[in-house]
Motif scaffolding. Structure first.
Motif, PDB file in Angstrom:
ATOM      1  N   UNK A 119      19.256 -23.621  38.258  1.00 16.03           N
ATOM      2  CA  UNK A 119      19.425 -22.518  37.654  1.00 16.03           C
ATOM      3  C   UNK A 119      19.887 -21.408  38.039  1.00 16.03           C
ATOM      4  N   UNK A 120      19.736 -21.185  39.732  1.00  9.12           N
ATOM      5  CA  UNK A 120      20.415 -20.268  40.251  1.00  9.12           C
ATOM      6  C   UNK A 120      21.591 -19.617  40.266  1.00  9.12           C
ATOM      7  N   UNK A 121      22.241 -20.645  39.984  1.00 10.81           N
ATOM      8  CA  UNK A 121      23.736 -21.224  39.452  1.00 10.81           C
ATOM      9  C   UNK A 121      23.508 -20.186  38.197  1.00 10.81           C
ATOM     10  N   UNK A 122      22.928 -20.866  37.150  1.00  9.08           N
ATOM     11  CA  UNK A 122      23.088 -19.938  35.828  1.00  9.08           C
ATOM     12  C   UNK A 122      22.873 -18.335  36.105  1.00  9.08           C
ATOM     13  N   UNK A 123      21.579 -18.475  36.828  1.00 10.64           N
ATOM     14  CA  UNK A 123      21.183 -17.104  36.849  1.00 10.64           C
ATOM     15  C   UNK A 123      22.404 -16.310  37.486  1.00 10.64           C
ATOM     16  N   UNK A 124      23.422 -16.799  37.788  1.00 11.14           N
ATOM     17  CA  UNK A 124      24.175 -16.218  38.413  1.00 11.14           C
ATOM     18  C   UNK A 124      25.167 -16.182  37.917  1.00 11.14           C
ATOM     19  N   UNK A 125      25.610 -16.454  36.478  1.00 13.35           N
ATOM     20  CA  UNK A 125      26.177 -16.138  35.455  1.00 13.35           C
ATOM     21  C   UNK A 125      26.183 -15.491  35.010  1.00 13.35           C
ATOM     22  N   UNK A 162      14.536 -14.170  40.580  1.00 14.42           N
ATOM     23  CA  UNK A 162      14.336 -12.421  40.044  1.00 14.42           C
ATOM     24  C   UNK A 162      14.835 -11.330  40.331  1.00 14.42           C
ATOM     25  N   UNK A 163      15.807 -12.063  41.535  1.00  7.51           N
ATOM     26  CA  UNK A 163      17.098 -11.004  41.850  1.00  7.51           C
ATOM     27  C   UNK A 163      18.203 -11.158  41.216  1.00  7.51           C
ATOM     28  N   UNK A 164      18.094 -11.958  40.832  1.00  5.15           N
ATOM     29  CA  UNK A 164      19.766 -12.240  39.509  1.00  5.15           C
ATOM     30  C   UNK A 164      19.915 -12.380  38.463  1.00  5.15           C
ATOM     31  N   UNK A 165      18.183 -12.513  38.356  1.00  8.51           N
ATOM     32  CA  UNK A 165      18.259 -11.636  36.538  1.00  8.51           C
ATOM     33  C   UNK A 165      16.918 -10.218  36.918  1.00  8.51           C
ATOM     34  N   UNK A 166      17.497  -9.353  37.810  1.00 12.02           N
ATOM     35  CA  UNK A 166      16.918  -8.421  37.901  1.00 12.02           C
ATOM     36  C   UNK A 166      16.876  -7.102  36.174  1.00 12.02           C
ATOM     37  N   UNK A 167      18.384  -7.135  36.510  1.00 18.24           N
ATOM     38  CA  UNK A 167      19.048  -6.931  35.458  1.00 18.24           C
ATOM     39  C   UNK A 167      18.816  -7.025  33.782  1.00 18.24           C
ATOM     40  N   UNK A 168      17.588  -7.919  33.445  1.00 24.10           N
ATOM     41  CA  UNK A 168      17.790  -8.256  32.213  1.00 24.10           C
ATOM     42  C   UNK A 168      16.438  -7.510  31.585  1.00 24.10           C
ATOM     43  N   UNK A 169      15.771  -7.012  32.712  1.00 25.34           N
ATOM     44  CA  UNK A 169      14.447  -6.057  32.045  1.00 25.34           C
ATOM     45  C   UNK A 169      13.737  -6.713  32.609  1.00 25.34           C
ATOM     46  N   UNK A 170      11.853  -6.070  32.202  1.00 28.32           N
ATOM     47  CA  UNK A 170      10.835  -6.245  32.309  1.00 28.32           C
ATOM     48  C   UNK A 170      10.448  -7.388  31.833  1.00 28.32           C
ATOM     49  N   UNK A 171      11.051  -7.736  30.575  1.00 26.76           N
ATOM     50  CA  UNK A 171      10.945  -9.194  29.780  1.00 26.76           C
ATOM     51  C   UNK A 171      11.106 -10.732  30.889  1.00 26.76           C
TER      52      UNK A 171
END
Length: 339
Positions: free
Chosen positions: A193-199, A243-252
C-alpha cells in the motif's frame, strides 16, 4: 517487442513453491526478461534451488542478502534492475504464459506508466491444475484482444488503490516512472500500500485490465490469516502513513483512507478478541488502546456524512466498540468460539 522486463522475486524459505514460480517466468511468451531472485537470508534450500534454475536459464540471477523482510528484498531488486519495465512476483505465486506480453503491449500502445491486471486466488488444491496450465503449449488459435481502462492517478487512487486493491503484484510498471521510489522497510503488513501510495503522484497514465494472468496463492500461514501478534498493528500504522502520502489527491481520498483506517482498527481488535478478556487485560491492553485511538480518530474525521458510507454492520460494531470496548471484545470472543 524487445523491451527488457525485470521481474523481481523476493524469496524467504520458499523451497516448496519456488520452482513453480520460476518455471512460469521462464515460459513467458515475452522472452526479453531478467529474473532477479532475491534470497532474503533463507534458512531452507531456496538459494540452492535457484542456483539449479540459473543453470537452466541464463535470464535468472540469484541475489543473496541478509534477512531484512520482503520490502528490503524488493528494494534490492529495484536497485539492480536493468529493464525498461519492472514487475513483482512473489515466490509462492506464478503467472500465466501470456501475462507479461499482453501487459507490455497495452502499456506501450497507450504510453502508460503502469498497468494493473486481474488475478486468480488459488489454494493448495488448485496448485497442480494451474501448474499444468503454465506448462501447456499455447494453443494455435486467435486470442481475443485484451481491453483496458485508461485513467489518471486520482481516479486510480479512489476507485482502486483505496478500494481493496493496494497490491504491487499483477502490475507492470514503467521503470522510469518508478524512479527512486522504494518500499518502506520495517513493516510486516501494508508495505505494498505505501509503495503504491508513494508512486501515485508520479503516475500520469494508469491502465487497468480485468484479464487475469497472475495466480495468487492463498497461504494459510500468511500474515493476514494468522493469530494476533504485535506486528499486526502495522495494519493500522500503514493507513495512517498512507493518508500523508495521498494528501495531494484531495478530500475524497482522505475520506477513503479514514474509512480503511476505521475498518483496519476493528479488524485488529477482532484479532485481539480471540483471546480471553482476562488475557487481553493482562498482556494486550496497550494494543487495544491503540485500536480504540485509531478508530475514534477516524470516526471523528469521517463525521456523520462519511460514516454513512460504512455498512450498517460496521457502524453498529463501531459504536459498540468505541463506547464499550471490552464488552465488544467479549461478545466477539463468544461469537467466534461458537463458530
Amino acid at each position: 517487442m524487445n523491451a527488457l522486463i525485470s521481474v523481481i522475486v523476493p524469496v524467504y524459505n520458499a523451497e516448496n513453491y519456488l520452482s513453480d514460480c520460476l518455471e512460469s517466468l521462464t515460459r513467458q511468451t515475452h522472452r526479453e526478461l531478467e529474473i532477479l531472485v532475491v534470497d532474503d537470508g533463507s534458512a531452507d534450500n531456496s538459494a540452492a534451488l535457484c542456483e539449479e534454475w540459473e543453470k537452466k536459464d541464463e535470464r535468472i540471477r540469484l541475489i543473496r542478502k541478509e534477512n531484512g523482510g520482503v520490502s528490503s528484498a524488493r528494494n534490492r531488486g529495484l536497485d539492480e534492475a536493468q529493464g525498461e519495465y519492472v514487475a513483482f512476483v512473489d515466490a509462492d505465486d506464478w503467472i500465466l504464459p501470456e501475462m507479461l506480453k499482453e501487459q507490455l503491449e497495452l502499456l506501450v500502445l497507450e504510453n502508460g506508466d503502469m498497468i494493473l491486471g486481474g488475478y486468480l486466488a488459488v489454494g493448495e488444491k488448485e496448485r497442480e491444475s494451474l501448474r499444468q496450465t503454465c506448462r501447456e503449449e499455447k494453443a494455435k488459435v486467435a486470442q481475443p484482444p485484451v481491453s483496458c481502462q485508461l485513467m489518471d492517478a486520482k481516479r486510480y487512487v479512489n476507485d482502486f488503490l483505496l478500494q481493496s486493491c493496494s497490491r504491487c503484484w499483477s502490475i507492470l510498471f514503467r521503470r522510469e516512472a518508478v524512479g527512486e521510489i522504494r518500499f518502506p522497510e520495517g513493516l510486516s503488513i501494508g508495505e505494498d500500500l505505501l509503495f503504491m501510495a508513494r508512486l501515485m503522484p508520479r503516475m500520469k497514465r494508469v491502465l487497468v485490465t480485468e484479464k487475469c494472468g497472475y495466480c495468487y496463492f492463498l497461504n494459510e500461514a500468511g500474515a493476514m490469516l494468522t493469530a494476533f501478534k504485535p506486528s499486526y498493528m502495522d495494519q493500522i500504522t500503514c493507513w495512517e502513513l498512507a493518508e500523508k502520502e495521498l494528501a495531494c489527491f484531495g478530500e475524497k481520498a482522505r475520506e477513503n483512507v479514514q474509512l480503511c483506517l476505521f475498518q483496519a482498527a476493528l479488524l485488529v481488535a477482532g484479532k485481539l478478541a480471540l483471546f480471553e478478556p482476562s488475557v487481553i487485560r493482562r498482556k494486550y491492553m496497550v494494543y487495544l488502546r491503540r485500536c480504540i485511538e485509531a478508530a475514534a480518530g477516524a470516526w471523528q474525521v469521517l463525521g456523520r456524512t462519511g460514516r454513512k458510507r460504512l455498512s450498517k454492520g460496521y457502524r453498529l460494531k463501531g459504536m459498540i466498540f468505541l463506547h464499550f470496548p471490552m464488552c465488544y471484545l467479549k461478545l466477539y470472543h463468544i461469537w467466534k468460539r461458537k463458530e
